[in-house]
Design an enzyme around this catalytic site. Structure first.
Site, PDB file in Angstrom:
ATOM      1  N   ASP A 197       0.831  -1.191   0.000  1.00 48.88           N
ATOM      2  CA  ASP A 197       0.000   0.000   0.000  1.00 48.88           C
ATOM      3  C   ASP A 197       0.873   1.252   0.000  1.00 48.88           C
ATOM      4  O   ASP A 197       2.077   1.192   0.253  1.00 48.88           O
ATOM      5  CB  ASP A 197      -0.897   0.023   1.243  1.00 48.88           C
ATOM      6  N   ASP A 221      -1.568  -2.059  -4.361  1.00 48.03           N
ATOM      7  CA  ASP A 221      -2.719  -2.522  -3.589  1.00 48.03           C
ATOM      8  C   ASP A 221      -3.624  -1.329  -3.279  1.00 48.03           C
ATOM      9  O   ASP A 221      -4.276  -0.817  -4.171  1.00 48.03           O
ATOM     10  CB  ASP A 221      -2.249  -3.256  -2.330  1.00 48.03           C
ATOM     11  N   ASP A 222      -3.647  -0.853  -2.059  1.00 43.31           N
ATOM     12  CA  ASP A 222      -4.495   0.281  -1.692  1.00 43.31           C
ATOM     13  C   ASP A 222      -3.652   1.545  -1.485  1.00 43.31           C
ATOM     14  O   ASP A 222      -2.453   1.463  -1.202  1.00 43.31           O
ATOM     15  CB  ASP A 222      -5.264  -0.020  -0.411  1.00 43.31           C
ATOM     16  N   ASP A 225      -4.442   1.979   3.886  1.00 47.07           N
ATOM     17  CA  ASP A 225      -5.047   0.744   4.380  1.00 47.07           C
ATOM     18  C   ASP A 225      -5.015   0.730   5.904  1.00 47.07           C
ATOM     19  O   ASP A 225      -3.942   0.798   6.510  1.00 47.07           O
ATOM     20  CB  ASP A 225      -4.290  -0.465   3.821  1.00 47.07           C
ATOM     21  N   LYS A 261      -9.043   2.315   2.362  1.00 51.15           N
ATOM     22  CA  LYS A 261      -9.638   1.128   2.972  1.00 51.15           C
ATOM     23  C   LYS A 261      -9.657   1.361   4.474  1.00 51.15           C
ATOM     24  O   LYS A 261      -8.623   1.368   5.142  1.00 51.15           O
ATOM     25  CB  LYS A 261      -8.855  -0.135   2.630  1.00 51.15           C
TER      26      LYS A 261
END
Length: 369
Positions: A197, A221-222, A225, A261
């Site tokens: 992330d 990914d994010d 997070d 997220k």
């Protein structure tokens, strides 16, 4: 009466004399062209950041001179400063500093391998009251990995192209400030994009953690997070975009691609309610959601945020872009996102622009401060 001082054979020391003799903060200098046999002064700098860390005492500042540092072992931060005397690691007078972790183990790790905890991060931090500011970190097994660490400041940093999350805080960690950090291009070949992330505050708890003025883009990914972090995190003036796309040809691709997220976990017990507060943030062009609770059941509050052109978005929320009417490209003054990656202002803040501001002038969605 016989005093304790006379029994020990010495005279009492006045308060004035004590204050004169107190240790003053020291500057320690490090340079890629230095030597660890040097004194660590401006004219005779050390070569190793770790040696400077080992020599420093609470209140000292370690100044990094211009150039590229290529450590072969990660930098271990295990001693704590004090609220009145934190340790500081900073670039010197605006000089350009890159710490490149390409020579460290696990850069990258083998597919499906695990990185031992002590090898995580070019900076591996298990300590309190440290300030990290003014330099760039790339190609590490995480750039910064902080575990059970409190009252630290991460400001005006660039963490990019690392083989795991750019900056991760976890464990029992409280009162940490992440401010004016840029985190981009982080990716993890060992997991085909499952976990790298931009910033992660995850798998732990602790109050008072703040993320402010950060830019998180093109991570595998994010963007941000908060997986399994069970205490409220405050997120302000943070922009997250372009996350979750397979720019590295991973097969199979496992990246998630959320802008923000906001928790979640493997089961209801792991999720844990956390009342995160998200204000004046933007998520756009992410491969999944803009702002997602990920089934985290906390009483979160989202105010004056904008989600735009994400693949999907799902919490007490008010004055966010999705709380009012329908939107199209013509609803905004500008769709030119290139302004977000321009140079920051002199104070480290993101330069104001008209990007994603409502054409109508309505006080809804994120705004520039």
């Amino acid at each position: 009466m016989v005093s304790l001082a006379s029994l020990l054979g010495r005279q009492p020391v006045s308060r004035a004399k004590r204050s004169v003799k107190a240790k003053r903060a020291t500057d320690i200098f490090v340079s890629p062209d230095g030597s660890d046999s040097n004194a660590g002064t401006l004219d005779a700098p050390l070569a190793s950041i770790q040696v400077a860390v080992d020599q420093a005492e609470a209140g000292d500042t370690i100044y990094l001179r211009e150039g590229t540092y290529t450590p072969t072992e990660n930098i271990q931060i295990t001693k704590s400063g004090k609220s009145s005397a934190p340790y500081t690691i900073s670039n010197y007078e605006g000089e350009s500093v890159l710490i490149d972790g390409e020579e460290l183990p696990y850069t990258p790790g083998e597919l499906d391998s695990s990185i031992p905890s002590s090898d995580r991060g070019i900076f591996h931090i298990e300590a309190d009251y440290w300030v990290f500011t003014g330099f760039e970190i790339a190609h590490g097994p995480y750039a910064i990995y902080a575990d059970n660490s409190n009252n630290n400041v991460y400001s005006n940093l660039i963490v990019r192209d690392n083989y795991e999350t750019g900056l991760q805080i976890q464990g029992e960690s409280s009162n940490n400030l992440v401010e004016n950090v840029d985190s981009y291009g982080n990716h993890d070949p060992r997991k085909n994009g499952e976990s790298a992330d931009g910033i992660g505050i995850k798998e732990g708890s602790g109050t008072g953690n703040v993320v402010r003025g950060t830019r998180l883009w093109n991570n595998v990914d994010d963007g941000l997070d908060l997986w399994e972090f069970k205490s409220p995190v405050t997120i302000e003036e943070t922009y997250s975009w372009g996350n979750g796309y397979n720019r590295w040809d991973f097969e199979p691709f496992e990246g998630d691609g959320n802008g923000f997220k906001l928790g979640g976990g493997g089961d209801a017990r792991e999720k844990g309610p956390a009342a995160h507060v998200v204000t004046n943030c933007i998520a756009f062009s992410n491969s999944a959601g803009g702002f997602v609770d990920n089934s985290q059941p906390g009483d979160m509050k989202l105010t004056r945020n904008t989600a735009w052109n994400n693949e999907g978005t799902g919490v007490d929320s008010s004055s966010n872009s999705w709380d009012s009417g329908s939107w199209s490209n013509s609803s905004f003054m500008s769709l030119d996102s290139s302004v977000l990656t321009s140079a920051r202002a002199a104070n480290g803040s993101i330069v104001a622009s008209t990007f994603l501001l409502p054409s109508s002038g309505t006080a809804i969605g994120a705004y520039y401060v």
